[in-house]
Structures are given as structure tokens and as C-alpha cells.
Scaffold this motif. Sequence first.
Motif, PDB file in Angstrom:
ATOM      1  N   PHE A   1      43.968  33.542  28.767  1.00 23.12           N
ATOM      2  CA  PHE A   1      44.236  34.747  29.219  1.00 23.12           C
ATOM      3  C   PHE A   1      43.177  35.395  30.284  1.00 23.12           C
TER       4      PHE A   1
ATOM      5  N   CYS B   1      41.775  38.580  31.352  1.00 20.83           N
ATOM      6  CA  CYS B   1      41.563  40.029  30.977  1.00 20.83           C
ATOM      7  C   CYS B   1      41.183  41.052  32.316  1.00 20.83           C
TER       8      CYS B   1
ATOM      9  N   GLU C   1      39.658  41.881  36.743  1.00 16.46           N
ATOM     10  CA  GLU C   1      38.948  41.108  36.998  1.00 16.46           C
ATOM     11  C   GLU C   1      39.022  40.536  38.421  1.00 16.46           C
TER      12      GLU C   1
ATOM     13  N   LYS D   1      45.639  45.138  35.896  1.00 13.96           N
ATOM     14  CA  LYS D   1      46.782  44.500  35.212  1.00 13.96           C
ATOM     15  C   LYS D   1      48.097  44.168  35.869  1.00 13.96           C
TER      16      LYS D   1
ATOM     17  N   GLY E   1      45.594  42.826  28.699  1.00 11.35           N
ATOM     18  CA  GLY E   1      44.343  43.843  28.022  1.00 11.35           C
ATOM     19  C   GLY E   1      44.788  45.143  27.702  1.00 11.35           C
TER      20      GLY E   1
ATOM     21  N   ARG F   1      39.832  47.427  22.613  1.00 12.18           N
ATOM     22  CA  ARG F   1      40.427  46.024  22.048  1.00 12.18           C
ATOM     23  C   ARG F   1      41.599  45.667  22.176  1.00 12.18           C
ATOM     24  N   SER F   2      41.943  44.423  22.597  1.00 12.60           N
ATOM     25  CA  SER F   2      43.542  44.040  22.148  1.00 12.60           C
ATOM     26  C   SER F   2      43.216  42.514  21.532  1.00 12.60           C
TER      27      SER F   2
ATOM     28  N   ASN G   1      44.923  38.962  22.454  1.00 16.94           N
ATOM     29  CA  ASN G   1      44.316  38.052  23.580  1.00 16.94           C
ATOM     30  C   ASN G   1      42.865  38.289  23.643  1.00 16.94           C
TER      31      ASN G   1
ATOM     32  N   CYS H   1      41.007  40.538  24.808  1.00 18.27           N
ATOM     33  CA  CYS H   1      40.376  41.197  25.835  1.00 18.27           C
ATOM     34  C   CYS H   1      39.647  42.786  25.394  1.00 18.27           C
ATOM     35  N   GLU H   2      38.664  42.903  26.180  1.00 11.77           N
ATOM     36  CA  GLU H   2      38.205  44.460  26.071  1.00 11.77           C
ATOM     37  C   GLU H   2      38.188  44.919  27.377  1.00 11.77           C
ATOM     38  N   LEU H   3      38.200  46.364  27.112  1.00 13.90           N
ATOM     39  CA  LEU H   3      37.975  47.413  28.554  1.00 13.90           C
ATOM     40  C   LEU H   3      37.067  48.301  27.896  1.00 13.90           C
TER      41      LEU H   3
END
Length: 401
Positions: free
Chosen positions: A72, A74, A77, A115, A142, A209-210, A213, A215-217
Motif C-alpha cells: 500500500f 500511504c 507521499e 490520496k 489512507g 490511523r487506518s 492498510n 497507514c497513518e496521517l
Amino acid sequence: GGSFLNYQWDFGANGISNENTPTITFTEAGEQLVTLVFTEDATGCQGYLDTLIEVLPTPDADFITDQDDSEFICFPEQISFTNTSLVEGENIVYAWDFGNGAMSDIENPVIPFDKGSYDVELIIRTEGGCSDTIIQNYMLVGPEGSFTVDKENICPGEEITFTLVNGVDLSSYTWDFGDGVQVDNQSPVTHTYDPQSSVNMFTPTLILRSDDNGCELIQNIPINVSSINADFTDTTGNCPGEISFLSGFVNPQTIEWNIDGQIINGTSNPSVAITSNDSIEVMLNVTDANGCKVTRTRYVTIPALSLIEYPNVFSPNGDAVNPTFNIVYDENDFAGELNIVEFQVYNRWGELLYNNENPEIGWDGTYKGDIVPPDIYAYYIEVSIDGCSLPKKKGNVTVIK
């Protein structure tokens, strides 16, 4: 002469044609021999032509990225693209279209992506005009979301409220307030920054957080916590007499000191006379342009004068009982070094009999080698502790035999 020509084209491995103006596709690069035999229909007379066609190689467009091994990607990027095309020659032209409005003509670009799904296209073109195109898709995933605060400038000790907004693809989140405190999965959430902290800016962070996958934002907003710094120190030592204080501020609106009951306004470096001989309370109140108020309180210990005693009688008669006149004190009562700065003794006519000739022992009751007669004598004594002078002492002492 009214006749016409018949043509026979020979393109080698690429075929033969009898058309007047044939079209041919060369399948291999390199020099290709093309021959033409033309025959006059009426006479059968023939002519011959040949030429070499230089067929340039076709490039093979390709590229890789630093995210190709990621299950994945995120967002957000920055993706690094590396050209891996097979191409010959110089002055190669690269035309990138990243599907997000960004384009580039450099060989190995680095492009930020948000995204979404993006078709990235690379067209590679040689100096001779040969080209090839490749398109690859990239999906960035994400959690989404941000937060709001009810105020961006707060006073020390004032409560502030944070609220999560626009959460998408979100499984959990954490508030990090930037001062060591964290709270999970709560919105709105309130927080109070330490009013005694000297830090005047914090950057609270929301971590989204997700789980599907991994992913963190991270989102953050700087918070100003009053620009005033109300710490202070005394600069003349902790002793009776004049004492000064030093403090620095950033754009103070008002400054008020309360030093042992004495109110002083408008200065960051006050000096006051202290008559206390114990411990004094010093309070500093400062406000800034936003109306924020900070209070700092400190207790300053002053050496107790009552711990130094001044005898009023002594007997220098040679019996070794109370033979000298000097100050009396317990060394354990003073943290610093105590010194006798001045010590003078006068008779009733104002004649100086002793002038601190022997600070360790004091006055032994003699003048010019003889013991003075019994009488009342005046003295003047000044003592210092670590260079800080205590109030001067004047008094009388009686000599007896």
C-alpha cells in the motif's frame, strides 16, 4: 512517347511491390537496401535505381519507482521515478504526465501525490523522432481528517478544546498535545497546558490511523501559549539591605512586583531596601498584549541578624575570663563566609583606640600597649557575608576589672 512505365520495388526482407507509390513498414533497425526496376511498357526498356534507408531503432519505454515493493502507498507521499527505458542515441526527450496535474521533462523526477488513483504516463522520444509510451497506475490510500481548536492563542492555565473533523477511512486516532500528554479516540477533547511552563509554543498533533492498510496521517496546528516569561532571579545576594531582581519579558503589557509588601510597577529590574532578617516573599505579576496574566512567586531567604550578638561588657584584667570584645555567632547559622569589614572603638572623647587590627580576636581592651581604664566605650562594626554587607552596628561596651 505516349507509353508508360511498370515498376517493381524490392524492399528485401520487407517484401516486393508493383505499386507506383507503395507504403512499407520496416521491422528491423539498420540500413535497408531499396531497389526499383522500371520498365517501359511499349519497348521493354528498363531502368534501375537503388538507395539505402537508415531505419532508426524504436525505444522501449519503461520506469520504476521507490514504491514498487509497497503493498500500500500511504498518502501524502513523494514518489521517486527512475527511467529504465531501453534507448539508443543522445538528446533523448522525456515527457512525463503524472495524472495529478504535474508534468516533467527530466529523466528521474520526484513528484508528491495526494490520496487517489493516478495513471502515470512516460513518452520517450529519440533525436530522430522515434518514440514509445508506457502507462502505469498508482493508488494512494489512507485515513483522512483534520481538527479544529476553539482558540489559537491561550493564556497559561486556560483550557483549550480540540475537535476532529472530516474523518474518512479512519479506524482510530490519538491526540498528542506536545507536552507529554496523549488521549485516544475522544472528540471533542479539552486540555490545559501547565501554567508554570516556560515553553510559549506547543504543536499539538492528531495522529489518524487506518488499520486495513496500516497507514497513518499526522496533522498539527501550532498553539501559542502566552509569550511572557515571568521567571526572575535576585542579583545582589540574599542579605539584608538593598536587593535587586532581574527578569526578561517579550512585549509585556504590565509588570507588577510585590517584594515583601512593597509594590513596584513598570520595571523588570527593581531594587528595594530590605529590613527583614528572615525570609521574604517576592511575587511578580505580568500581563501581555492579549491580556494574559502570569504570576510567579518565590521566597528569598535573608540571613537572620539576630544570630550575630554584640556583647556589652568584657574584662581585660588578665584572668582569661571574657578577656576580649568581638562579635559572637555560630558558624553553622551562616551558609557563606562571614568577615568583619570594619571594627572601631572610641573613648568618650572620640579618640580611636582600636581599628580592626586583629579581626579574629577583636579588641583586647588595650591602647598603645596598656589596658584601658574601666569605662564605657563606643564601637562601630560592619560585617559581610560572602561580600554582601550587613547593616552597620553602633553601640557601647563597658570595660570592667
